[in-house]
Scaffold this motif. Structure first.
Motif, PDB file in Angstrom:
ATOM      1  N   LEU A 139      49.107  30.927  45.965  1.00  0.00           N
ATOM      2  CA  LEU A 139      48.833  32.293  46.413  1.00  0.00           C
ATOM      3  C   LEU A 139      48.270  32.350  47.833  1.00  0.00           C
ATOM      4  O   LEU A 139      48.513  33.309  48.559  1.00  0.00           O
ATOM      5  CB  LEU A 139      47.864  32.985  45.454  1.00  0.00           C
ATOM      6  N   LEU A 140      47.490  31.349  48.219  1.00  0.00           N
ATOM      7  CA  LEU A 140      46.861  31.303  49.546  1.00  0.00           C
ATOM      8  C   LEU A 140      47.094  29.939  50.189  1.00  0.00           C
ATOM      9  O   LEU A 140      46.155  29.179  50.439  1.00  0.00           O
ATOM     10  CB  LEU A 140      45.356  31.569  49.437  1.00  0.00           C
ATOM     11  N   SER A 189      38.181  31.557  41.277  1.00  0.00           N
ATOM     12  CA  SER A 189      37.587  31.806  42.589  1.00  0.00           C
ATOM     13  C   SER A 189      38.413  32.901  43.255  1.00  0.00           C
ATOM     14  O   SER A 189      39.636  32.875  43.202  1.00  0.00           O
ATOM     15  CB  SER A 189      37.615  30.535  43.438  1.00  0.00           C
ATOM     16  N   LYS A 190      37.754  33.861  43.870  1.00  0.00           N
ATOM     17  CA  LYS A 190      38.448  35.021  44.427  1.00  0.00           C
ATOM     18  C   LYS A 190      38.132  35.187  45.912  1.00  0.00           C
ATOM     19  O   LYS A 190      37.006  34.971  46.348  1.00  0.00           O
ATOM     20  CB  LYS A 190      38.040  36.312  43.706  1.00  0.00           C
ATOM     21  N   LEU A 191      39.148  35.600  46.669  1.00  0.00           N
ATOM     22  CA  LEU A 191      39.011  35.882  48.089  1.00  0.00           C
ATOM     23  C   LEU A 191      39.439  37.332  48.319  1.00  0.00           C
ATOM     24  O   LEU A 191      40.473  37.770  47.814  1.00  0.00           O
ATOM     25  CB  LEU A 191      39.904  34.948  48.901  1.00  0.00           C
ATOM     26  N   ALA A 192      38.620  38.073  49.065  1.00  0.00           N
ATOM     27  CA  ALA A 192      38.954  39.455  49.423  1.00  0.00           C
ATOM     28  C   ALA A 192      38.741  39.640  50.921  1.00  0.00           C
ATOM     29  O   ALA A 192      37.739  39.181  51.473  1.00  0.00           O
ATOM     30  CB  ALA A 192      38.091  40.440  48.643  1.00  0.00           C
ATOM     31  N   ASN A 226      35.511  37.572  52.315  1.00  0.00           N
ATOM     32  CA  ASN A 226      34.406  37.050  51.536  1.00  0.00           C
ATOM     33  C   ASN A 226      35.004  36.431  50.284  1.00  0.00           C
ATOM     34  O   ASN A 226      36.132  36.743  49.918  1.00  0.00           O
ATOM     35  CB  ASN A 226      33.337  38.117  51.242  1.00  0.00           C
ATOM     36  N   ALA A 227      34.267  35.534  49.703  1.00  0.00           N
ATOM     37  CA  ALA A 227      34.792  34.805  48.557  1.00  0.00           C
ATOM     38  C   ALA A 227      33.723  34.650  47.491  1.00  0.00           C
ATOM     39  O   ALA A 227      32.542  34.531  47.786  1.00  0.00           O
ATOM     40  CB  ALA A 227      35.297  33.428  48.989  1.00  0.00           C
ATOM     41  N   SER A 228      34.177  34.673  46.271  1.00  0.00           N
ATOM     42  CA  SER A 228      33.352  34.378  45.120  1.00  0.00           C
ATOM     43  C   SER A 228      33.942  33.103  44.524  1.00  0.00           C
ATOM     44  O   SER A 228      35.085  33.101  44.056  1.00  0.00           O
ATOM     45  CB  SER A 228      33.423  35.540  44.124  1.00  0.00           C
ATOM     46  N   PRO A 271      40.717  41.544  45.406  1.00  0.00           N
ATOM     47  CA  PRO A 271      40.533  40.077  45.412  1.00  0.00           C
ATOM     48  C   PRO A 271      41.779  39.335  44.919  1.00  0.00           C
ATOM     49  O   PRO A 271      42.493  39.808  44.042  1.00  0.00           O
ATOM     50  CB  PRO A 271      39.364  39.865  44.451  1.00  0.00           C
ATOM     51  N   THR A 272      42.013  38.162  45.519  1.00  0.00           N
ATOM     52  CA  THR A 272      43.132  37.291  45.163  1.00  0.00           C
ATOM     53  C   THR A 272      42.581  35.950  44.700  1.00  0.00           C
ATOM     54  O   THR A 272      41.631  35.433  45.286  1.00  0.00           O
ATOM     55  CB  THR A 272      44.028  37.042  46.401  1.00  0.00           C
TER      56      THR A 272
END
Length: 185
Positions: free
Chosen positions: A136-137, A77-80, A66-68, A129-130
């Motif tokens: 990083l991604l 913006s964060k991805l977990a 999921n992402a914010s 979250p990253t």
């Protein structure tokens, strides 16, 4: 403006529709994946994604992210990664570990839950979250599909342990939508 988007791969949630060599109307193939220890496992996959891993004790219900999203700002913006499974027999677990199998077969810890709680027989875990920065991604910035394999190690309070492998396919189209929101392209 902040956006919240979840991707837990819908095919997992519709797993009751699997029959024979088709799943949700898609042909199923046994796809080889190299996993830890250099061995190869064959896991069921369709063009629409991977089928849920399942044995007599557990069924993986979700392996996705999921992402914010913060428009114009990948650093904010964060991805977990999010994972879930149902326990068919046990009511108490000792621990749950989810690791990503890298292309070289190494394992990267994603979630370690040393006090797992089952709620109505379901376990849910989430990674830290990253930031969605390209360095990083990098896979997120590729237009092709990205396939990940996750190793679930689930230890029951009675001492028994199960290892299950779950592929997760993130389509290039899905990634493009996230990047479009972040960058407004």
């Amino acid at each position: 403006m902040k956006y919240r988007i979840a991707t837990l791969l819908t095919p997992f949630l519709l797993s009751a529709c699997a029959t024979g060599t088709s799943y949700l109307g898609h042909a199923v193939s046994q796809t080889p994946f190299k996993v830890d220890g250099g061995k190869t496992v064959h896991l069921p996959v369709t063009r629409a994604g991977a089928l849920p891993a399942e044995n007599e004790n557990y069924k993986i219900e979700g392996a996705g992210f999921n992402a914010s999203l913060k428009k114009g700002n990948p650093s904010e913006s964060k991805l977990a990664w999010g994972f879930s499974f149902v326990s068919k027999k046990s009511d108490e677990l000792d621990y749950v570990v989810v690791e990503r199998v890298t292309d070289s077969g190494e394992l990267e810890l994603v979630v370690q839950d040393n006090s797992p709680a089952l709620k109505n027989k379901y376990w849910v875990g989430r990674s830290v979250p990253t930031s969605m920065d390209k360095d990083l991604l990098p896979w997120l910035y590729s237009s092709s599909d990205s396939t990940f394999v996750f190793k679930f190690t689930i230890k029951d309070k009675d001492g028994s342990s199960d290892v299950m492998y779950q592929p997760s396919v993130i389509s290039g189209g899905t990634k493009a939508v996230y990047l479009q929101v972040i960058y407004g392209k």
